[in-house]
Design a protein around this motif. Structure first.
Motif, mmCIF file in Angstrom:
data_model
loop_
_atom_site.group_PDB
_atom_site.id
_atom_site.type_symbol
_atom_site.label_atom_id
_atom_site.label_comp_id
_atom_site.label_asym_id
_atom_site.label_seq_id
_atom_site.Cartn_x
_atom_site.Cartn_y
_atom_site.Cartn_z
ATOM 1 N N PRO A 152 0.805 -1.222 0.000
ATOM 2 C CA PRO A 152 0.000 0.000 0.000
ATOM 3 C C PRO A 152 0.840 1.276 0.000
ATOM 4 N N SER A 153 0.161 2.399 -0.147
ATOM 5 C CA SER A 153 0.833 3.701 -0.060
ATOM 6 C C SER A 153 0.890 4.201 1.382
ATOM 7 N N THR A 154 0.111 3.605 2.272
ATOM 8 C CA THR A 154 0.067 4.069 3.666
ATOM 9 C C THR A 154 1.339 3.731 4.436
ATOM 10 N N ASN A 155 1.863 2.534 4.224
ATOM 11 C CA ASN A 155 3.106 2.095 4.870
ATOM 12 C C ASN A 155 3.984 1.447 3.808
ATOM 13 N N PRO A 156 4.448 2.203 2.827
ATOM 14 C CA PRO A 156 5.089 1.574 1.663
ATOM 15 C C PRO A 156 6.400 0.870 1.960
ATOM 16 N N SER A 157 7.406 1.608 2.449
ATOM 17 C CA SER A 157 8.699 0.975 2.706
ATOM 18 C C SER A 157 8.631 0.042 3.909
ATOM 19 N N GLU A 158 7.825 0.380 4.910
ATOM 20 C CA GLU A 158 7.704 -0.483 6.087
ATOM 21 C C GLU A 158 7.203 -1.872 5.693
ATOM 22 N N THR A 159 6.183 -1.909 4.827
ATOM 23 C CA THR A 159 5.616 -3.187 4.404
ATOM 24 C C THR A 159 6.603 -3.977 3.552
ATOM 25 N N VAL A 160 7.270 -3.303 2.623
ATOM 26 C CA VAL A 160 8.249 -3.970 1.763
ATOM 27 C C VAL A 160 9.370 -4.586 2.595
ATOM 28 N N LEU A 161 9.906 -3.833 3.528
ATOM 29 C CA LEU A 161 11.042 -4.307 4.325
ATOM 30 C C LEU A 161 10.635 -5.418 5.279
ATOM 31 N N CYS A 162 9.493 -5.256 5.921
ATOM 32 C CA CYS A 162 9.003 -6.283 6.842
ATOM 33 C C CYS A 162 8.713 -7.577 6.090
ATOM 34 N N ASN A 163 8.013 -7.477 4.958
ATOM 35 C CA ASN A 163 7.719 -8.664 4.157
ATOM 36 C C ASN A 163 8.989 -9.358 3.680
ATOM 37 N N THR A 164 9.943 -8.568 3.197
ATOM 38 C CA THR A 164 11.163 -9.168 2.654
ATOM 39 C C THR A 164 11.922 -9.942 3.711
ATOM 40 N N ILE A 165 12.037 -9.387 4.909
ATOM 41 C CA ILE A 165 12.743 -10.097 5.980
ATOM 42 C C ILE A 165 12.097 -11.451 6.233
ATOM 43 N N GLY A 166 10.776 -11.471 6.388
ATOM 44 C CA GLY A 166 10.083 -12.731 6.663
ATOM 45 C C GLY A 166 10.143 -13.714 5.517
ATOM 46 N N MET A 167 9.969 -13.218 4.300
ATOM 47 C CA MET A 167 9.966 -14.092 3.135
ATOM 48 C C MET A 167 11.349 -14.660 2.859
ATOM 49 N N GLY B 159 13.269 -18.645 2.936
ATOM 50 C CA GLY B 159 13.915 -19.203 1.752
ATOM 51 C C GLY B 159 13.289 -18.774 0.441
ATOM 52 N N ASN B 160 12.461 -17.716 0.467
ATOM 53 C CA ASN B 160 11.789 -17.241 -0.730
ATOM 54 C C ASN B 160 12.451 -15.978 -1.285
ATOM 55 N N THR B 161 12.102 -15.647 -2.517
ATOM 56 C CA THR B 161 12.324 -14.302 -3.031
ATOM 57 C C THR B 161 10.953 -13.693 -3.275
ATOM 58 N N VAL B 162 10.913 -12.379 -3.579
ATOM 59 C CA VAL B 162 9.612 -11.711 -3.639
ATOM 60 C C VAL B 162 9.563 -10.704 -4.780
ATOM 61 N N VAL B 163 8.418 -10.676 -5.444
ATOM 62 C CA VAL B 163 8.129 -9.705 -6.498
ATOM 63 C C VAL B 163 7.061 -8.755 -5.964
ATOM 64 N N PHE B 164 7.380 -7.469 -5.898
ATOM 65 C CA PHE B 164 6.436 -6.482 -5.384
ATOM 66 C C PHE B 164 5.747 -5.736 -6.525
ATOM 67 N N ASN B 165 4.449 -5.526 -6.352
ATOM 68 C CA ASN B 165 3.733 -4.570 -7.196
ATOM 69 C C ASN B 165 3.191 -3.511 -6.232
ATOM 70 N N PRO B 166 3.937 -2.426 -6.034
ATOM 71 C CA PRO B 166 3.549 -1.430 -5.029
ATOM 72 C C PRO B 166 2.457 -0.497 -5.539
ATOM 73 N N HIS B 167 1.855 0.245 -4.616
ATOM 74 C CA HIS B 167 0.906 1.281 -4.989
ATOM 75 C C HIS B 167 1.653 2.331 -5.819
ATOM 76 N N PRO B 168 1.108 2.738 -6.969
ATOM 77 C CA PRO B 168 1.811 3.707 -7.824
ATOM 78 C C PRO B 168 2.156 5.014 -7.109
ATOM 79 N N ALA B 169 1.358 5.384 -6.108
ATOM 80 C CA ALA B 169 1.605 6.636 -5.395
ATOM 81 C C ALA B 169 2.812 6.558 -4.467
ATOM 82 N N ALA B 170 3.395 5.362 -4.330
ATOM 83 C CA ALA B 170 4.549 5.205 -3.440
ATOM 84 C C ALA B 170 5.689 4.452 -4.123
ATOM 85 N N LYS B 171 5.771 4.548 -5.440
ATOM 86 C CA LYS B 171 6.751 3.724 -6.161
ATOM 87 C C LYS B 171 8.192 4.154 -5.902
ATOM 88 N N LYS B 172 8.442 5.452 -5.736
ATOM 89 C CA LYS B 172 9.819 5.907 -5.508
ATOM 90 C C LYS B 172 10.339 5.406 -4.162
#
Length: 462
Positions: free
Chosen positions: A135-150, A154-167
């Motif tokens: 989401p755009s509400t917690n963009p980097s927080e969600t990406v970083l938290c998800n990546t650590i867990g995933m 033993g996984n890798t992850v493909v993100f499709n973020p909210h366009p309003a928070a792509k940078k």
């Protein structure tokens, strides 16, 4: 002969060389123009990650944690500037929560049985390449938290973020890949596209190499994921009520509720969105909210103006989401004092500023004739999302009754909502709370499959 750490590293480097993974330009690790290319890169990296030892994964995760702390202010400022939502100070806190309390490889455990017929293990194994919508509400927080867990799983992850928070998302994904490379791992452990769209999201959800999709966002995106025909983890909407009964420490309840509601301008989905209080404490509660906790009491006319600005054609005005109380009041022509951080009023549960999940610091108060009435109204206001709820009470029977009736993934008792994420409370942080699909607070375990390994008639030495 046992395989040493150096030998494992040599094998990893050899596999990486054979795959000929192109090195991305500085600041662009994991960033692709085309979603299919992003998925292909993540698939190649996943073949390396799944063969890594837990120590190797944890080494990379430790570097990710360090980089999050080093970049917490940068990420916080980027998020506020790009989305216009939240505030820098609270977002810095959230990034430190991610770095310090998101579970890593210690969350991956083994269950074992042994007996006369041998040994059985239940192991947690990776799904492979996970697709994630953020989401755009917690963009980097969600990406970083998800990546650590995933990654821990033993996984890798493909993100499709909210366009309003792509940078902001691209910055976070680049950070993760730099950490992996620094720790001896592959590039592209997390990937995304330069310009995320609905089309790129659809490609990701339908791709044959993605077995699991994790969606963190509104009800629309969660519904789309759960209709994809694949396994989905849905972290959707909530409208968390805070119930206050006649046994509560009313002064403390006022402080806790306002603190929770105003944290990052009410963007967290777990935050208090409205109050239901028994009639005997309503006046006292609102007195403390206004006189000691910087709340602005909105008149009926001001409430009507807020409704017309905040809700347009029955939908949230995105220009209002995550804004502070003074900004919201300025939109209706009110020049509020500098200390004001929350807007409050008393109204029925059907009031549009109460029944709607606003994600902004507006706290309507609903009066209940007694505790049972308060529970009934709170359950109605939560709308069956089963997400989060809060209660302020010293009556254990009341707390128990409310917990069973509201049946949410999170229930905070006698504290601010953010205590649920380990900030002023025990436990770990997550920014993907899967209430709709039942996983609750996700962690590394959530992103693994259970696999049974049986050794018949052997390895029991009791």
């Amino acid at each position: 002969m046992p395989i040493s750490e150096s030998m494992v590293q040599e094998i990893v480097q050899e596999v990486m060389a054979k795959m000929q993974i192109a090195e991305a330009p500085a600041g662009k690790h994991g960033i692709f123009k085309d979603m299919n290319d992003a998925i292909e890169a993540a698939k190649k990296s996943e073949q390396i990650v799944r063969c890594m030892s837990m120590d190797q994964r944890e080494k990379i995760i430790s570097i990710i944690r360090r980089k999050i702390k080093e970049n917490a202010e940068v990420l916080a400022r980027m998020g506020v500037e790009e989305t216009g939502m939240g505030n820098v100070g609270d977002k810095i806190i959230k990034h430190h929560l991610v770095a310090d309390t998101t579970p890593g490889t210690e969350d991956i455990t083994t269950t074992a049985w042994s007996g006369d017929r041998g040994l059985t293990l239940i192991e947690m194994g990776p799904f492979g390449v996970i697709g994630a919508i953020t989401p755009s509400t917690n963009p980097s927080e969600t990406v970083l938290c998800n990546t650590i867990g995933m990654l821990a799983g033993g996984n890798t992850v493909v993100f499709n973020p909210h366009p309003a928070a792509k940078k902001t998302t691209i910055y976070a994904i680049n950070l993760v890949n730099e950490a992996s490379l620094e720790g001896g791992g592959p590039d592209n452990v997390a990937v995304t596209v330069e310009d995320p769209t609905m089309e790129s999201s659809n490609i990701m959800m339908k791709h044959k190499d993605i077995p699991l999709i994790v969606a963190t966002g509104g009800p629309g995106v969660v519904t789309a994921v759960l209709s994809s025909g694949k396994r989905g983890i849905g972290a959707g909407a909530g409208n968390p009520p805070a119930l206050v009964d006649e046994t509560a420490d009313v002064r403390k309840a006022a402080q806790d509720i306002v603190n929770g509601c105003t944290f990052d301008n009410n963007l967290p989905c777990i935050a208090e969105k409205e109050i239901v209080a028994v009639s005997s404490v309503v006046d006292e509660l609102m007195h403390y909210m206004i006189t000691e906790n910087d709340c602005y009491l909105a008149s009926k006319e001001e409430q009507d103006k807020l409704v017309s600005v905040v809700l347009q054609n029955g939908r949230l005005n995105r220009k209002c989401v995550g804004r502070d109380a003074r900004t919201l009041l300025s939109m209706i022509g009110v020049d509020a004092p500098a200390n004001i951080r929350c807007i409050t009023f008393e109204g029925p549960k059907e009031h549009p500023l109460i029944t709607t999940e606003l994600m902004m610091p507006i706290l309507g108060v609903v009066r209940a004739k007694d505790f049972d009435d308060a529970v009934e109204q709170a359950v109605w206001l939560e709308h069956g999302n089963r997400h989060s709820a809060h209660i302020h009470s010293k009556n254990v029977d009341h707390i128990t009754k409310y917990a069973k009736a509201i049946d949410t993934a999170i229930l905070v008792k006698n504290g601010p909502s953010y205590a649920a994420l380990g900030f002023g409370g025990e436990g770990y942080a997550t920014f993907t709370i899967a209430s709709r699909t039942g996983e609750g607070l996700t962690s590394a375990q959530t992103f693994t499959k259970r696999r049974r390994c049986v050794m018949s008639d052997s390895l029991c030495i009791r």
